[in-house]
Design an enzyme around this catalytic site. Structure first.
Site, PDB file in Angstrom:
ATOM      1  N   GLU A   1       0.828  -1.204   0.000  1.00 48.49           N
ATOM      2  CA  GLU A   1       0.000   0.000   0.000  1.00 48.49           C
ATOM      3  C   GLU A   1       0.866   1.260   0.000  1.00 48.49           C
ATOM      4  OE1 GLU A   1      -3.155  -0.358  -0.583  1.00 48.49           O
ATOM      5  OE2 GLU A   1      -2.784  -2.508  -0.511  1.00 48.49           O
TER       6      GLU A   1
ATOM      7  N   SER B   1      -7.545  -6.940  -4.060  1.00 51.54           N
ATOM      8  CA  SER B   1      -7.451  -5.565  -4.534  1.00 51.54           C
ATOM      9  C   SER B   1      -7.307  -4.613  -3.349  1.00 51.54           C
ATOM     10  CB  SER B   1      -8.699  -5.191  -5.334  1.00 51.54           C
ATOM     11  OG  SER B   1      -9.838  -5.152  -4.496  1.00 51.54           O
ATOM     12  N   HIS B   2      -6.841  -3.415  -3.658  1.00 53.49           N
ATOM     13  CA  HIS B   2      -6.629  -2.400  -2.622  1.00 53.49           C
ATOM     14  C   HIS B   2      -7.890  -2.175  -1.798  1.00 53.49           C
ATOM     15  CE1 HIS B   2      -5.443   1.520  -0.891  1.00 53.49           C
ATOM     16  NE2 HIS B   2      -6.684   1.867  -1.176  1.00 53.49           N
ATOM     17  N   MET B   3      -9.017  -1.975  -2.473  1.00 50.74           N
ATOM     18  CA  MET B   3     -10.240  -1.629  -1.754  1.00 50.74           C
ATOM     19  C   MET B   3     -10.791  -2.813  -0.960  1.00 50.74           C
ATOM     20  SD  MET B   3     -10.672   1.579  -2.186  1.00 50.74           S
ATOM     21  CE  MET B   3     -12.331   2.256  -2.176  1.00 50.74           C
TER      22      MET B   3
END
Length: 767
Positions: free
Chosen positions: A577, A723-725
């Site tokens: 991140e 995924s990031h989210m």
């Protein structure tokens, strides 16, 4: 064009006018009346209905309001429909409910009563063009069996959607996958001819006797496509040729089955969208998919595909070359023959399970050691891999993963490399070069390490050593860059917050998307404020859990300790991140420079979005620049108009898919075990996110602002569990459904209220 024989009126009037003219379908008998008729003499109206020879069976009582199916607005689904109505009292109540759903006391509104079909083999909606873009396709959305409102109500399971290019449908070279739907295509073509409108929508049913029944016809309220049917056909021919050319150009790529997808591996659909403008697409190529992806993978012990582009665009729509991706997940130690057979196995498995296209690293490829690798490798025996092959595959993955987790593992080198990323270069070309070497390259490696970390964490949960609550606590205790945004929004003043996070923007590669510091009030409610989130407890495993982890590591062949494993899991996720945050800072500044360059020559950001990055970095700084930019803008704008007219499936299995395809029924990724009932907020339409289920097509890091606005849940069309989210939602304990696919995303986004139940993996439309 055929002379107009039928003029669109109300639902009832249109059906009545079409009924005697249709050759490809039929219209059910009907009685219709106005609200004024009902209010003046309802007994006469009921008597007229009940005297009909079909009145004894179940009835359908439908709205037929003025303006309901007009050229300006369809208002489809806005008014009430009652089905299965039997008897005088039920009929009276059904009519009252339809009238009550109208806006105001307009006496000219109508009510339509027909017999309800009971022998339905399929029903749905057919459009003469793409209802979103006006592109020249026939679009069928249907459900086999079930009631006639299963598709339009949004509550039916098993709904299917097929697209066929108009020219290919006319030529008979593409057909829907169900034979009895061919008659529906003929019905659509006939309604187009009879009304003189080339943009129409019909609701239909096909009976068990094979009859095609027209339930409704209305004009589609959509702008015509910028590309005509013949020019569109030429575009699709170029797509098919591009598929063949790319499939033949293998080089270092292994495997014999070409396959292209919008979501595997570096998932362009989530990051830049399925129809990115030329600047965004070229930036993604330059930073990630031309060389960086392969260089990083080779440095982590995988097969070296340096020089092979990962991304192939078809009419401007970006796809991952799945064979190249799968080849790059093969450990470098494996011999070519075995590696090639592995890639063929992976591609065959994906082609047979299209719903896994956003889960390939979890469910298709073997890319690292795990706590159930022995079982996964053993399954290769069913696909022709002998004992020696299986042993070699397992040994190579064990060795590769142990090198990654070692004290001098490649991910630690990437952490150090990231520290060298400069952040203050106004020269776009120099900034991009630095961004590749010290931003995108370490990010690509740390993204791989983060994936391995998540897979190992999930393995601890699957083995029973950690619970789902332990997993949530471990992730919640990580102070990632993403989780810090919510905390800092609550504690920092506006200037300090924007100084730290101002470079972020939804659509990381999109020059048209404002940065946080360019439009802060668009993203954050500064007046509302927010209390600092409660500090999450740092997860600490019990002594029994440590012992269990040590035993799992020993059995699986890991050489690290339990503490080293947990450290790697946490740090790999955090550093992934951070790397994304840092390298997108430089990328965001490059976009600012590009906009400034365009403005200096008389072009706005909209214009520059059509210019590829190579054109911008090759400007000479003299009088020729304006002309060069003008040519690039015009060319890019024209090409993107073609891109907007092309519809392709999420996975391209053959060149024939360019002409017609059925959307696969994708399996969404549910995040957390929580449940929420809340209104829907379409973020891209500008809906307020507070207290709502936020809908965003592809949620990249720039959408972190949503978590500072108090959303109840998140739904995306594209995006996987890694995924990031998805990670972000898990950290904060916010339910999310990622990667639901275009059809479900569009359907659920139109709802007012949803019931989102992650534990039961269900989403239900409440209103």
């Amino acid at each position: 064009m055929t002379a107009t024989l039928v003029r669109f009126g109300t639902k009832a009037e249109t059906l009545k006018a079409l009924e005697p003219l249709l050759a490809s379908g039929k219209v059910l008998p009907a009685v219709h009346f106005t609200v004024r008729d009902w209010s003046e003499d309802r007994a006469e109206v009921i008597g007229r209905i009940l005297r009909s020879p079909w009145a004894a069976g179940p009835l359908a009582v439908r709205s037929s309001a003025q303006g309901e199916d007009s050229l300006l607005a369809s208002q489809a689904g806005r008014f009430h429909t009652s089905l299965g109505v039997v008897g005088r009292d039920a009929l009276e109540r059904a009519v009252e409910r339809v009238i009550a759903s109208y806006d105001g006391p307009d006496g000219d509104h109508q009510v339509l009563v027909q017999p309800q079909l009971t022998n339905v083999s399929a029903s749905g909606v057919a459009c003469s063009c793409d209802p979103s873009s006006g592109a020249p396709y026939r679009v069928l959305t249907w459900l086999d069996g079930g009631g006639t409102d299963a598709v339009t109500s949004g509550r039916g399971e098993g709904v299917r959607t097929w697209y066929g290019a108009v020219e290919a449908v006319r030529a008979g070279t593409t057909r829907p996958p169900v034979a009895h739907l061919a008659g529906v295509l003929a019905l659509v073509t006939e309604v187009v001819a009879l009304t003189g409108h080339d943009r129409v929508e019909v609701e239909f049913a096909v009976t068990t006797d094979g009859d095609v029944v027209l339930l409704q016809a209305r004009p589609l309220v959509v702008q015509p496509s910028e590309v005509g049917a013949r020019a569109h056909s030429a575009l699709l021919g170029a797509v098919a040729d591009r598929w063949a050319d790319s499939a033949a150009n293998t080089g270092k790529v292994l495997g014999s089955r070409p396959l292209y997808g919008v979501m595997p591996d570096w998932n362009p659909a989530e990051i830049i969208g399925v129809r990115p403008r030329p600047l965004a697409l070229s930036l993604y190529r330059r930073l990630i998919t031309d060389r960086t992806w392969a260089r990083s993978r080779a440095a982590y012990g995988y097969r070296d595909l340096t020089g092979v582009p990962l991304l192939v665009d078809f009419a401007g729509i970006p796809y991952v070359d799945v064979r190249a991706s799968f080849s790059s997940f093969v450990p470098a130690a494996l011999p070519d023959g075995l590696a090639g057979r592995l890639v063929d196995h992976y591609t065959t498995r994906l082609a047979d399970n299209l719903h896994l296209h956003d889960k390939v690293e979890f469910t298709i490829v073997l890319s690292c050691n795990s706590f159930d690798l022995r079982r996964q490798v053993a399954e290769l025996a069913d696909h022709g891999f002998g004992a020696a092959d299986r042993a070699l595959v397992r040994r190579s993955l064990v060795a590769l993963t142990n090198r990654l987790l070692a004290p001098d593992g490649a991910w630690r080198r990437d952490v150090r490399l990231l520290e060298r990323l400069p952040t203050d270069d106004d020269d776009a070309g120099a900034a991009l070069t630095a961004c590749v070497e010290y931003g995108a390259l370490p990010f690509a490696g740390l993204a791989r390490a983060g994936f391995v970390g998540v897979q190992l964490l999930d393995g601890l949960v699957a083995s029973g050593v950690l619970s789902q609550a332990d997993r949530a606590a471990l992730l919640g205790g990580l102070r990632t860059v993403a989780s810090a945004i919510t905390e800092d929004f609550a504690t920092l003043d506006r200037a300090a917050f924007l100084e730290r996070y101002g470079h972020l923007r939804p659509g990381t590669y999109d020059i048209l998307s404002p940065r946080y510091d360019e439009a802060p009030d668009l993203y954050f409610d500064w007046a509302r404020g927010m209390s600092p989130p409660a500090g999450a407890e740092v997860f600490r495993p019990s002594a029994a859990q440590r012992r269990a982890i040590r035993e799992l590591l020993r059995e699986a062949g890991f050489t690290c300790t339990a503490d080293e494993l947990l450290y790697f899991i946490g740090e790999s996720i955090k550093e992934r991140e951070r790397a994304k945050f840092e390298f997108t800072r430089v990328l965001s500044d490059v976009l600012v420079t590009a906009r400034r360059t365009g403005r200096s020559h008389g072009f706005d950001a909209e214009d520059i979005s059509y210019v590829e990055i190579d054109t911008l970095t090759a400007l000479r700084g003299d009088a020729s620049d304006r002309a060069a930019l003008g040519r690039a803008v015009e060319s890019g704008r024209g090409r993107h108009a073609g891109t907007r007219s092309v519809l392709l499936p999420p996975l391209l299995l053959s060149p024939e898919d360019a002409w017609g395809f059925e959307l696969p029924d994708l399996v969404p990724n549910f995040v957390t075990q929580l449940r929420v009932r809340a209104p829907v907020a379409d973020i891209e339409r500008g809906d307020a996110p507070e207290g709502a289920i936020a809908f965003v097509a592809g949620a990249d890091p720039g959408y972190d602002w949503l978590f500072a606005r108090g959303i109840r849940a998140l739904v995306t069309a594209y995006g996987g569990m890694n995924s990031h989210m998805a990670i972000r939602a898990q950290e904060l304990g916010i339910p999310a459904v990622m990667g639901v696919g275009e059809r479900k995303f569009a359907l659920w986004r139109r709802a007012e209220v949803l019931d989102l139940d992650c534990a039961n993996r269900m989403v239900e439309v409440l209103s």
